[in-house]
Design an enzyme around this catalytic site. Sequence first.
Site, PDB file in Angstrom:
ATOM      1  N   LYS A  70       0.758  -1.068   0.624  1.00 52.08           N
ATOM      2  CA  LYS A  70      -0.053   0.327   0.319  1.00 52.08           C
ATOM      3  C   LYS A  70       0.775   1.267   0.391  1.00 52.08           C
ATOM      4  O   LYS A  70       1.751   1.616   0.716  1.00 52.08           O
ATOM      5  CB  LYS A  70      -1.300  -0.325   1.552  1.00 52.08           C
ATOM      6  CG  LYS A  70      -2.157   0.955   1.302  1.00 52.08           C
ATOM      7  CD  LYS A  70      -2.484   1.225   2.609  1.00 52.08           C
ATOM      8  CE  LYS A  70      -3.654   2.151   3.276  1.00 52.08           C
ATOM      9  NZ  LYS A  70      -4.321   1.988   4.549  1.00 52.08           N
ATOM     10  N   HIS A  72      -6.549   2.045  14.446  1.00 50.45           N
ATOM     11  CA  HIS A  72      -6.592   0.324  14.321  1.00 50.45           C
ATOM     12  C   HIS A  72      -5.441  -1.109  14.385  1.00 50.45           C
ATOM     13  O   HIS A  72      -4.323  -0.644  14.805  1.00 50.45           O
ATOM     14  CB  HIS A  72      -7.158   0.085  12.848  1.00 50.45           C
ATOM     15  CG  HIS A  72      -5.856   0.647  12.039  1.00 50.45           C
ATOM     16  ND1 HIS A  72      -4.963   1.604  11.265  1.00 50.45           N
ATOM     17  CD2 HIS A  72      -5.181  -0.431  10.880  1.00 50.45           C
ATOM     18  CE1 HIS A  72      -4.115   1.861  10.703  1.00 50.45           C
ATOM     19  NE2 HIS A  72      -3.835   0.013  10.436  1.00 50.45           N
ATOM     20  N   ASP A 110      -3.783  -3.939  12.026  1.00 52.11           N
ATOM     21  CA  ASP A 110      -3.372  -4.236  11.163  1.00 52.11           C
ATOM     22  C   ASP A 110      -4.313  -5.901  10.296  1.00 52.11           C
ATOM     23  O   ASP A 110      -4.381  -6.509  11.713  1.00 52.11           O
ATOM     24  CB  ASP A 110      -2.107  -4.241  10.054  1.00 52.11           C
ATOM     25  CG  ASP A 110      -1.286  -3.257  10.298  1.00 52.11           C
ATOM     26  OD1 ASP A 110      -2.621  -2.164  10.001  1.00 52.11           O
ATOM     27  OD2 ASP A 110      -0.061  -2.915   9.065  1.00 52.11           O
ATOM     28  N   HIS A 156      -2.649   1.199  16.220  1.00 47.70           N
ATOM     29  CA  HIS A 156      -2.182   2.548  15.564  1.00 47.70           C
ATOM     30  C   HIS A 156      -2.823   3.596  14.801  1.00 47.70           C
ATOM     31  O   HIS A 156      -3.822   2.946  14.318  1.00 47.70           O
ATOM     32  CB  HIS A 156      -0.770   2.233  14.811  1.00 47.70           C
ATOM     33  CG  HIS A 156      -1.497   1.191  13.829  1.00 47.70           C
ATOM     34  ND1 HIS A 156      -1.127   0.055  13.953  1.00 47.70           N
ATOM     35  CD2 HIS A 156      -1.107   1.640  12.683  1.00 47.70           C
ATOM     36  CE1 HIS A 156      -1.418  -0.502  13.102  1.00 47.70           C
ATOM     37  NE2 HIS A 156      -1.407   0.100  11.874  1.00 47.70           N
TER      38      HIS A 156
END
Length: 335
Positions: A202, A221, A223, A277
């Site tokens: 990404k 969130h 990962d 994070h």
Amino acid sequence: MEVVERVQAMVSSSRTKDNIPIEFIRPEDEQPAITTFHGPIPDIPIIDFGDPNHENIIRSMADASREWGIFQVVNHGIPLDLIQRLQLVGREFFDLPQEKKEVYAKPPGAPSIEGYGSKVGRDVNGKKNWADHLFHRIWPPTSINYHFWPKTPPCSKVNEEYAQEVRKVVDTLFRWLSMGLELEADVLKQGAGGEEIEYMMKINYYPPCPRPDLTLGVPSHTDLSAITVLVPNEVPGLQVFKDGLWINTKYIPGSLIIHIGDQIEILSNGKYKAVLHRTTVDKERTRMSWPVFLEPPAEFVVGPLPQLVDPQNPPKYKPMKFKDYSYCKLTSSPK
Ligand code: OGA
Ligand code: NI
């Protein structure tokens, strides 16, 4: 069909001189100006792959993964010049005129997240992210959709070289993380999909923002991945939630930021923690980052490793196909 406006296009049309649209203003309990901790606090752990004492590395990495779920790796072996070329190609892509970037847009309704885009729709608070992105798989070759590899600037050489180099680092990470749990070296990698693990790159693009105190690039969130290997640019912005506080991470030129993701937390039955994070944005400068998410193949089932489960340590997670896990998380969570 909703036409999604890119944050970069909105910023360059300069409709946001001193203010930002309401849909980017976070509720107070998320605003970075109010919730960022500025005090004496340890930085996220740094692991030196150049340390000849591997026992030492394994121990520090296991401690970091238990307590933080995130660490920076220095002396990882990826040439600095390759990292700089990766960054240059990404920057040049986002510098293209808008219509040239839209050629790579994620088709609306497509099952894969691959392509250029911004977060579609809004989260539960009705808020949008101050960020655009480009997703594309870079490994294994059978998983690559070359349609989403930009032709201008040409990215194939750098993507191929980076995939090879990052694979070496990933194999080392899996091996040492396994050994840190007193498991055979190949157990974690096999548990996450082995040679079929997919490398989803990404590129995050966070344009300058007149009110960085009020908004977020990406909200809080963990990962979905097993592990995320991230290269940042020099503009700080990654924050980690530790002991109830949001703290800034330090930029170390050329280092890799390793996130423990949900799949390693599940495999380790909670011994290693997926890190919570988020990212903040800068008033004047563009922040960018290049995370590679290591994901099990869609049909692969991930659950707690049998070696780590016993009557004293009952399984804390239900085994699930990765595609079902992602679907449940992405449709039920506020991210
Ligand atoms: C993400 C993310 C962090 C960063 O894209 O999942 O957490 O530093 N990015 O941009
Ligand atoms: Ni993330």
